[in-house]
Enzyme design. Structure first.
Site, short mmCIF file in Angstrom:
data_model
loop_
_atom_site.label_atom_id
_atom_site.label_comp_id
_atom_site.label_asym_id
_atom_site.label_seq_id
_atom_site.Cartn_x
_atom_site.Cartn_y
_atom_site.Cartn_z
N ARG A 56 0.84 -1.19 0.00
CA ARG A 56 0.00 0.00 0.00
C ARG A 56 0.88 1.24 0.00
NH1 ARG A 56 -1.80 1.04 4.35
NH2 ARG A 56 -1.24 -0.81 5.50
N TYR A 107 -1.63 -3.31 -6.93
CA TYR A 107 -1.35 -4.11 -5.74
C TYR A 107 -2.41 -4.02 -4.65
CZ TYR A 107 1.13 -6.63 -2.21
OH TYR A 107 1.47 -7.58 -1.27
N LYS A 162 -9.76 -2.14 1.61
CA LYS A 162 -9.45 -1.00 2.49
C LYS A 162 -10.24 0.25 2.07
CE LYS A 162 -6.93 -3.71 4.57
NZ LYS A 162 -6.03 -3.97 5.67
N HIS A 183 -10.57 -2.30 11.36
CA HIS A 183 -9.47 -3.15 10.89
C HIS A 183 -9.27 -4.25 11.93
CE1 HIS A 183 -5.01 -3.28 9.33
NE2 HIS A 183 -5.78 -4.13 8.68
N SER A 201 -1.40 -3.40 10.27
CA SER A 201 -1.05 -4.26 9.15
C SER A 201 0.19 -5.10 9.46
CB SER A 201 -0.78 -3.40 7.91
OG SER A 201 -1.93 -2.63 7.63
N CYS A 246 0.67 -7.36 11.70
CA CYS A 246 0.96 -7.51 13.14
C CYS A 246 0.22 -8.69 13.77
CB CYS A 246 0.66 -6.21 13.88
SG CYS A 246 1.88 -4.93 13.51
N ASP A 253 -9.41 -9.66 8.81
CA ASP A 253 -8.88 -8.32 8.51
C ASP A 253 -9.87 -7.19 8.80
OD1 ASP A 253 -6.54 -6.88 7.53
OD2 ASP A 253 -7.75 -6.34 5.78
N ARG A 259 2.13 -12.11 -0.53
CA ARG A 259 0.79 -12.41 -0.01
C ARG A 259 0.19 -13.62 -0.71
NH1 ARG A 259 -1.77 -8.69 3.98
NH2 ARG A 259 -0.09 -7.21 4.35
P1 GTP Z 1 -2.53 -7.53 7.38
O1 GTP Z 1 -3.06 -8.56 6.43
O2 GTP Z 1 -1.42 -6.72 6.79
O3 GTP Z 1 -3.59 -6.65 7.96
O4 GTP Z 1 -1.76 -8.33 8.56
P2 GTP Z 1 -2.17 -9.24 9.80
O5 GTP Z 1 -2.43 -8.38 10.98
O6 GTP Z 1 -3.23 -10.20 9.42
O7 GTP Z 1 -0.80 -10.01 10.11
P3 GTP Z 1 -0.41 -11.56 9.99
O8 GTP Z 1 -1.22 -12.43 10.90
O9 GTP Z 1 -0.37 -11.93 8.57
O10 GTP Z 1 1.08 -11.54 10.59
C1 GTP Z 1 2.12 -10.77 10.05
C2 GTP Z 1 3.46 -11.34 10.44
O11 GTP Z 1 3.57 -11.43 11.87
C3 GTP Z 1 3.70 -12.74 9.90
O12 GTP Z 1 5.01 -12.84 9.44
C4 GTP Z 1 3.49 -13.63 11.10
O13 GTP Z 1 4.24 -14.82 11.02
C5 GTP Z 1 3.95 -12.74 12.26
N1 GTP Z 1 3.23 -13.08 13.52
C6 GTP Z 1 1.90 -13.27 13.67
N2 GTP Z 1 1.60 -13.63 14.94
C7 GTP Z 1 2.77 -13.67 15.62
C8 GTP Z 1 3.12 -13.98 16.98
O14 GTP Z 1 2.29 -14.29 17.82
N3 GTP Z 1 4.45 -13.87 17.31
C9 GTP Z 1 5.40 -13.52 16.38
N4 GTP Z 1 6.68 -13.45 16.78
N5 GTP Z 1 5.10 -13.23 15.09
C10 GTP Z 1 3.82 -13.30 14.72
C1 SPV Z 2 -3.01 -4.30 5.21
O1 SPV Z 2 -2.05 -3.66 4.76
O2 SPV Z 2 -3.53 -4.04 6.33
C2 SPV Z 2 -3.55 -5.44 4.44
C3 SPV Z 2 -3.03 -5.68 3.09
O3 SPV Z 2 -4.44 -6.13 4.92
S1 SPV Z 2 -3.68 -4.59 1.89
O4 SPV Z 2 -4.89 -5.20 1.33
O5 SPV Z 2 -2.67 -4.43 0.85
O6 SPV Z 2 -4.04 -3.33 2.50
MN MN Z 3 -5.08 -5.37 6.95
#
Ligand code: GTP
Ligand code: SPV
Ligand code: MN
Length: 671
Positions: free
Chosen positions: A91, A257, A266, A286, A308, A310, A333, A429
């Site tokens: 983004r 993207y 979003k 979110h 994002s 996290c 999400d 992704r």
């Molecule tokens: P968006 O799709 O961008 O909104 O992200 P999200 O909040 O869904 O994040 P996601 O669960 O995909 O995690 C992002 C990164 O954090 C990945 O590389 C995970 O492996 C890592 N991660 C998730 N949960 C944990 C955790 O409990 N501990 C650690 N150390 N890393 C984590």
């Molecule tokens: C984020 O960035 O919080 C996402 C991926 O979930 S995107 O759809 O690119 O915004």
């Molecule tokens: Mn997101």
């Protein structure tokens, strides 16, 4: 050359018989389509029907253009890898604009341009931008069919890759067109409480007249005469993602993207929907939504906002380390939430797929996601293996031989790659349908939504913030959301690792003034006589002195969920700190490491206690870390209070007084 648009329209209505039925009358939808086709100048118009044959056709087109490659069908049936332009990988917050008529309503956290000025610029950018390309008309529904909260959008795009993603992420199909009332002015006005006039004078087609959110998207690369499309067309220098909350429309140019281009996600489901929700008394957030079931069968739904990349997808699909506990996924999400007539908070997931972060996803960290990705998945910016599979950092402990990187650098030994950086882009992704997730909750499409028993905020903080704490009140919980702070990740362009405030994980997604957003959270439940769910804050990412994570995370996060369930039910103990309530180590099932014997010899492992009185496995942490995990350090928090004070100053007189009061309370308690 230019094609007379009357011609195109006649071809377009011939394309699909059902589309002809729906748009052949002089409806607002038809008028909008005609005017846009005339502006964009595509050579063909394709109504996206949502059929299986159409999917094959779109994939074939993406393969012919070089945008996608099929993976080995024996290893990943019906899966594809797309590699983007190296500049179009995340983004772009810099290019994202929220354009209400009054600049003050965009607030200090959004880029703003006047709608008149922005529309003029967009008109120039979109003029003949689709020459030589096909314009796809993508009717989509955000939310389960029949839900009061569900909204219709229609996305126009010249990217077949975007269409394929939209088909996985939203409810796409011609039947959606039938949900747009033909006399939409009346229908839309009736659905609104209170009915509101369009406030954007530059809006030629205000949403109230259209009955859907118009979404315009182009990669911004017209094709002339004999020119062929490049694998990833984009126009980074002219990139802009513009939102008009007053007239409720979206225009995105120059990027293909994710969040820049899949406009239901979003742009509609957060930026536009948050503005609608404020007017109508609900919340677009979110947030993930999960169901947590205890060994005795008690079930609670929890909504959680993390910035994002996290951890939302990972928590929503968590496989608990604790026997007898289970987690089911409603969404990973976005959550749309409202209080029902009995005052219960209820949430729907407006999406129908996952656009998840690949790196870090493995059999150990997220087995549910890995199971979902076995087939029918679109991968973007992952590395590929010699046998035609995908790979990313964290999928396996070491790099396989002969990888091709996300930038297409082939071959090489694992060592040779170390110097090239990660083989998969950190924001690589996967796009996959929700139905493929084995832990999907049975009520994930309930039109009423699932009842929410707790709200959780979380950030990525190396220091200061304990593993989990609970707010003292609703107002204190809103303060926790408003002061959520996190290290920046690869999900958006910019300096990774830098700690910034990301209120409610909505910094890049709030479609209006953030101060008004805080006020909306404070006053809506009070005004609606709602039951107030408890609010928590988590941090999986605190680090020890050596830089290592203090907490193993992933499946072990179930220990934190178990405590939250206990707090909801009033059975789990805690102790009060200056920032809120923190669990005891016993509640988390973390062992206190035995003291070392004289001479430094370790105690034999069979002497260590490994289960608690109920037989639940205990988590044994490196000696010393268990205290750091939950520590609330006064010096660190005094510095945090000063940071928050500066953060709050940016909202001026739109900062609700309750939040400045909460800050003063925190200052006193940590002083
Ligand atoms: P968006 O799709 O961008 O909104 O992200 P999200 O909040 O869904 O994040 P996601 O669960 O995909 O995690 C992002 C990164 O954090 C990945 O590389 C995970 O492996 C890592 N991660 C998730 N949960 C944990 C955790 O409990 N501990 C650690 N150390 N890393 C984590
Ligand atoms: C984020 O960035 O919080 C996402 C991926 O979930 S995107 O759809 O690119 O915004
Ligand atoms: Mn997101």
């Amino acid at each position: 050359g230019s094609v007379p648009y009357a011609d195109i329209i006649s071809r377009m209505v011939k394309d699909t018989e059902r589309a002809q039925l729906v748009v052949s009358e002089r409806t607002p939808l038809q008028q909008w389509l005609y005017s846009r086709v005339a502006l964009f100048g595509p050579s063909t118009v394709h109504f996206v029907s949502g059929s299986a044959e159409e999917e094959k056709l779109l994939s074939a087109r993406c393969i012919a253009d070089g945008t996608m490659k099929p993976l080995n069908p024996k290893l990943r049936p019906n899966c594809f890898i797309a590699l983007t332009d190296a500049k179009d990988v995340a983004r772009s917050e810099e290019s994202t604009f929220v354009c209400p008529v009054d600049k003050k309503n965009a607030g200090p956290t959004n880029n703003w341009r006047s709608p008149v000025e922005m529309k003029a610029e967009l008109k120039a950018k979109f003029n003949k931008c689709m020459e030589g390309r096909t314009l796809y008309v993508v009717p989509f529904l955000m939310g389960p069919k029949g839900s009061k909260l569900a909204r219709v959008g229609v996305q126009l795009t010249d990217s077949p890759y975007v269409v394929l993603n939209m088909k996985l992420m939203a409810r796409v199909g011609l039947d959606v067109l039938e949900m747009i009332p033909s006399d939409s002015a009346a229908a839309d006005a009736a659905a609104r409480h209170p009915p509101e006039p369009a406030r954007d004078p530059s809006a030629k087609f205000p949403q109230q007249k259209l009955g859907f959110v118009p979404c315009h998207h182009s990669v911004g690369v017209p094709l002339h005469e004999s020119s062929k499309s490049t694998p990833w067309p984009c126009n980074i220098d002219k990139r802009v993602i513009a939102h008009f909350p007053d007239s409720r429309e979206i225009w995105s140019f120059g990027s293909g993207y994710g969040g820049n281009a899949l406009l239901g996600k979003k742009c509609l489901a957060l930026r536009i929907a948050s503005a609608i929700g404020r007017e109508e008394g609900w919340f677009a957030e979110h947030m993930l939504i999960l169901g947590l079931t205890s060994p005795t069968g008690k079930k609670h739904y929890i909504a959680a906002a993390f910035p994002s990349a996290c951890g939302k997808t990972n928590l929503a699909m968590l496989r608990p380390s604790l026997p007898g506990w289970s987690v089911s996924c409603v969404g990973d999400d976005i959550a749309w939430m409202r209080f029902d007539s009995s005052g219960q908070l209820r949430a729907i997931n407006p999406e129908r797929g996952f656009f998840g972060v690949a790196p870090g996803t493995s059999e150990l960290t997220n087995p549910s996601a890995l199971a979902a990705l076995r087939r029918d998945t679109l991968f973007t910016n992952c590395a590929t293996t010699m046998d035609g599979d995908v790979w990313w950092e964290g999928l396996t402990p070491s790099r396989p031989e002969g990888l091709t990187t996300w930038q297409g650098t082939p071959g090489g030994t694992p060592n040779a790659f170390e110097s090239l950086g990660p083989a998969a882009h950190p924001n690589a992704r996967f796009t996959v349908s929700a139905e493929r997730c084995p832990s999907l909750d049975p009520a994930w499409q309930d039109p009423e939504g699932v009842p929410i028993s707790a709200i959780v905020f979380g950030g990525r903080r190396a220091s200061t913030v304990p593993l989990v704490y609970q707010s003292r009140s609703w107002e204190h919980g809103v303060f926790m959301g408003a002061t959520l702070s996190s290290e920046r990740t690869a999900a958006a362009e910019g300096q990774m690792g830098e700690v910034r405030f990301d209120p409610f994980a909505m910094l890049p997604f709030c479609g209006y003034h953030m101060g008004d957003y805080f006020q909306h959270w404070l006053e809506t439940p009070r005004r609606q006589n709602a039951k107030l769910p408890p609010i928590f804050h988590v941090n999986w990412f605190r680090r020890g002195p050596g830089g290592n994570w203090l907490w193993p995370g992933f499946g072990e996060n179930a220990r934190v969920l178990r405590w939250i369930a206990g707090r909801i039910e009033g059975t789990a103990s805690s102790h009060e700190t200056p920032i809120g309530f923190v669990p005891t180590l016993a509640e988390l099932g973390v062992t206190t490491p035995p003291p070392r014997r004289a001479g430094g010899a370790h105690i034999a492992s069979d002497v260590l206690q490994t289960v608690d009185a109920q037989g639940n496995p205990l988590l044994s942490l490196v000696p010393g870390t268990e205290a750091d995990l939950l520590r609330v350090d006064r010096d660190e928090w005094r510095a945090e209070v000063d940071r928050i004070a500066r953060h709050f100053e940016t909202f001026g007189d739109r900062l609700p007084t309750q939040l400045s009061q909460e800050l003063e309370t925190l200052r006193t308690r940590t002083g």
